[in-house]
Design an enzyme around this catalytic site. Structure first.
Site, mmCIF file in Angstrom:
data_model
loop_
_atom_site.group_PDB
_atom_site.id
_atom_site.type_symbol
_atom_site.label_atom_id
_atom_site.label_comp_id
_atom_site.label_asym_id
_atom_site.label_seq_id
_atom_site.Cartn_x
_atom_site.Cartn_y
_atom_site.Cartn_z
ATOM 1 N N PHE A 209 0.867 -1.176 0.000
ATOM 2 C CA PHE A 209 0.000 0.000 0.000
ATOM 3 C C PHE A 209 0.902 1.222 0.000
ATOM 4 O O PHE A 209 2.068 1.124 0.415
ATOM 5 C CB PHE A 209 -0.826 -0.005 1.294
ATOM 6 N N LEU B 69 -16.844 7.255 -2.930
ATOM 7 C CA LEU B 69 -15.461 7.306 -3.418
ATOM 8 C C LEU B 69 -15.333 6.759 -4.834
ATOM 9 O O LEU B 69 -15.889 5.720 -5.152
ATOM 10 C CB LEU B 69 -14.569 6.435 -2.528
ATOM 11 N N ARG C 213 -3.103 13.667 -2.433
ATOM 12 C CA ARG C 213 -4.533 13.899 -2.246
ATOM 13 C C ARG C 213 -4.871 15.356 -1.936
ATOM 14 O O ARG C 213 -5.811 15.907 -2.491
ATOM 15 C CB ARG C 213 -5.054 13.040 -1.094
ATOM 16 N N GLN D 186 -9.226 13.903 6.818
ATOM 17 C CA GLN D 186 -8.732 13.461 5.509
ATOM 18 C C GLN D 186 -9.845 13.576 4.463
ATOM 19 O O GLN D 186 -10.942 13.050 4.663
ATOM 20 C CB GLN D 186 -8.287 12.004 5.635
ATOM 21 N N ARG E 155 -3.454 9.995 8.177
ATOM 22 C CA ARG E 155 -3.477 8.558 8.436
ATOM 23 C C ARG E 155 -2.988 7.779 7.218
ATOM 24 O O ARG E 155 -3.304 8.118 6.089
ATOM 25 C CB ARG E 155 -4.916 8.128 8.749
ATOM 26 N N HIS F 155 -10.788 12.861 0.411
ATOM 27 C CA HIS F 155 -10.402 12.132 -0.790
ATOM 28 C C HIS F 155 -10.802 13.022 -1.966
ATOM 29 O O HIS F 155 -11.931 13.517 -2.005
ATOM 30 C CB HIS F 155 -11.150 10.796 -0.826
ATOM 31 N N GLU G 121 -8.602 6.113 -6.354
ATOM 32 C CA GLU G 121 -7.445 6.745 -6.981
ATOM 33 C C GLU G 121 -6.949 5.947 -8.187
ATOM 34 O O GLU G 121 -6.298 6.473 -9.080
ATOM 35 C CB GLU G 121 -6.311 6.822 -5.944
ATOM 36 N N HIS H 32 -13.510 12.042 4.387
ATOM 37 C CA HIS H 32 -13.335 10.596 4.469
ATOM 38 C C HIS H 32 -13.024 10.081 5.878
ATOM 39 O O HIS H 32 -13.570 9.072 6.303
ATOM 40 C CB HIS H 32 -12.201 10.218 3.509
#
Lengths: 93, 587
Positions: free
Chosen positions: B119, B252, B286, B240, B398, B242, B255, B353
């Protein structure tokens, strides 16, 4: 248009809370369907919709949103109808 | 006042991953534990966490909890508490094994070990090669974890109060928290649940923003309950966003769409990211992409009737690529945006988000607040875990795969700590009548009849104000104006009226109580953001574009009384290893 009876109103409120889910996509689809499509359902289909709300979020997502799985036979028609009625191309939008 | 009352050793409010993991520890230790959830437990928002959970198991590539710790400290933009982060990264490993043994069907490697995927933000050797740290159960990790925990709780005889709404915490005559007043949604009747320890695990608060990826249930209930109990909220300015949520809806759009070659255009068809990030373009970070989208809209280059979104174009990729590499996106876009991305672009706008901030806790889930002279004090009998809490492991931003980890580790540890607390404090405490009166008056306020603004309208105004003034574009001017507007809305809140005063399944009443919570939590975000004069992690200010460690390497604390801000130092000393000193964050 028929005004819903006291019992029907109560049932609608109950179903409305069952449309509160763990995923925004399902919140949106199910609550919009309740608002726009539920009253046109037959008595049998209304019962089926209530039963569908008892299913797991991940399954509902696969059946109604991502279409990555085919729902059990009794839900087939309803699973087509919900996004068609509650989606953005629907006349209610 | 005579209220129906139930007694438990522990009361847990919220039945997502944090609440259920705590409950499981308690019920397995034979404590009497109650879990209150406003929806059926397996409909908690944990179910939407598809990505996975980070743990340095080193099943695919070399790994260590220390590297995981480094990545998390760096990802937090050095605002995370390094003792809590070390603790979480170490505990990640036994936590994942415990879940495996409880029956979570993790995806497997051929050798039978848990599969781990790579990730963003994961590295080997303190910033070196890519690591593979995320354990997943196919694309349904949150669902698998939530179901396993729920089933295990049923087996361990946890007492569930499904479809009960927690109104507020209650205190005894000494001011010590001893449970909560809850409302049975089906009957509309209040119930007092007294407990020796109470854990708030109510999840996020994304619904305070107009465009959010959070489910409708995420209205910040626990955080608002803490505020009303005089407890501050920590680091609430760090939210956060998105960049690509479906405009006006929030779902969402991954990405991966831009990774596959999709790009953003404004109303003139211009590929505007070339102006904001000439090299990375649509693959910039982001916050850069989010701010660029909002700037386009603000400067009149937005699309649609109201010019309030931009377009994500991917039709040039062709149907085969879209169907093969971006499954689900086409269906989602058709259903929620009314646009088939094979032939037309998707309308998008940044979507709220994840809340990094929350109720301040130590690493055992105990709510902790300043006690003057720089010291801290635990709030006796009160715990918090999960997204509503802030153990300060995410700091200013995060990392992917760390949110499930946070809820599981701190839910588990809070449960274990409560076991000890209840052993040491075995006596029942009773709610004081003054405390109960206060909570009941919050309930009865919604019984007032007459003309007034509707809950729906107030809610819409609040969410719009939060999006416009406390969203991704944060300047002094915009936020100060937002604070004034929010104060005005808050002043008008007592004039809001319900039209339906029935008892049975009156969901309008629940939504009114949620509105109170959203107002309280929204204000904490707006005020905390206005005061932080720097850019760090998810909090990005064009008027203060740099991170300022000299002045701002500290946690924000927002108190509801007088909208007061206080600050406390970041805990930069880990438990057993050397500190990671702040550095410029480059990926």
């Amino acid at each position: 248009m028929n005004v819903p009876s006291h019992d029907e109103q109560e049932q609608l409120r109950r179903l409305r809370w069952q449309c509160r889910r763990g995923m925004l996509e399902l919140d949106h689809l199910l609550s919009r369907f309740l608002e726009l499509g539920y009253r046109d359902l037959s008595e049998a289909d209304r019962l089926l919709f209530a039963r569908l709300l008892g299913e797991q979020d991940q399954d509902l997502h696969n059946w109604l949103v991502s279409r990555s799985a085919i729902p059990p036979t009794p839900y087939l028609e309803l699973a087509e109808r919900i996004p068609a009625v509650a989606g953005e191309h629907s006349p209610g939008n | 006042m005579s209220l129906p009352t139930r007694h438990f050793d522990a009361l847990i409010i919220g039945a997502g991953g944090a609440g259920l993991n705590a409950a499981l520890q308690l019920a397995s230790a034979e404590l009497r534990v109650a879990v209150v959830s406003k929806v059926f437990p397996t409909r908690s928002h944990t179910v939407a966490a598809q990505g996975g959970v980070n743990a340095a198991l080193a099943n695919v590539l070399p790994d260590s909890w220390h590297w995981h710790m480094f990545d998390t400290v760096k990802g937090s933009d050095y605002l995370g508490d390094q003792d809590a982060i070390e603790f979480m990264c170490r505990e990640a490993i036994p936590t994942v094994y415990e879940l495996e043994h409880a029956g979570v069907p993790f995806s497997r490697l051929d050798n039978g070990k848990i599969y781990q995927r790579a990730f963003g933000g994961q590295s080997q050797n303190f910033g070196g090669d890519q690591a593979a740290r995320t354990c997943a159960a196919a694309d349904r990790t949150g669902h698998a974890i939530l179901h396993t925990l729920y089933q295990q709780n049923i087996r361990a005889r946890t007492h569930f109060f499904d479809e009960f709404f927690a109104v507020d915490l209650v205190r005894d005559a000494d001011g010590i928290c001893c449970g909560a007043l809850v409302l049975e949604i089906e009957t509309g009747e209040p119930l007092l649940i007294e407990a020796k320890a109470t854990l708030l695990a109510t999840g996020g608060c994304g619904q305070v923003f107009r465009t959010t990826s959070n489910a409708h249930i995420n209205t910040g209930d626990g955080a608002a309950m803490a505020l009303r109990a005089g407890i501050p909220l920590m680091d609430m300015e760090f939210f956060q966003f998105h960049p690509t949520g479906i405009a006006g809806k929030g779902m969402l759009i991954t990405e991966g769409v831009r990774g596959e070659g999709g790009y953003l255009v404004n109303k003139d068809g211009e590929r505007f990211m070339e102006r904001y990030a000439p090299r990375a373009k649509d693959l910039a970070s982001r916050d850069v992409v989010s701010r660029a989208i909002v700037t386009e809209v603000k400067e009149g280059r937005g699309c649609g009737e109201n010019g309030d979104y931009v377009m994500l174009k991917l039709d040039h990729l062709g149907e085969a690529v879209i169907s093969k590499r971006l499954p689900g996106i086409r269906e989602s876009s058709k259903i929620f945006a009314g646009a088939d991305p094979v032939i037309e672009p998707i309308p998008v706008f940044p979507t709220a988000h994840y809340a990094m901030g929350g109720i301040p806790t130590d690493r055992f889930g105990r709510v902790a607040m300043p006690a003057g002279h720089g010291s801290e004090e635990v709030v006796v009998g009160l715990y918090a875990a999960g997204e509503c809490a802030c153990a300060s492991v995410h700091g200013a931003n995060r990392l992917g795969g760390n949110s499930l980890l946070d809820i599981l580790v701190f839910g588990r540890l809070a449960g274990k700590d409560i076991i000890e607390f209840v052993r040491d404090n075995p006596y029942r405490r009773n709610a004081d009548s003054a405390s109960l009166d206060q909570v009941m008056s919050r309930l009865s306020r919604w019984d007032r009849k007459g003309d007034g603004m509707s809950v729906h309208q107030m809610r819409a105004e609040l969410r719009k104000c939060m999006e416009d003034h406390a969203g991704v574009f944060r300047t002094e001017e915009i936020m100060a104006e937002g604070y004034e507007k929010l104060c005005e809305l808050r002043d008008r809140l007592p004039e809001v009226r319900l039209t339906d005063h029935s008892k049975v399944f009156n969901t309008a009443r629940i939504e009114a109580l949620e509105l109170d919570n959203m107002m309280d939590v929204g204000m904490s975000i707006a005020v905390s953001a206005l005061h932080r004069q720097e850019s760090r992690g998810a909090h990005s200010r064009p008027d203060y574009p740099e991170r300022d460690d000299q002045a701002w390497l500290k946690h924000s604390l927002y108190y509801q009384e007088g909208d007061r801000m206080d600050y406390k130092p970041v805990r930069t000393k880990p438990l057993t290893v050397e500190s990671f000193p702040p550095k410029e964050r480059v990926y």
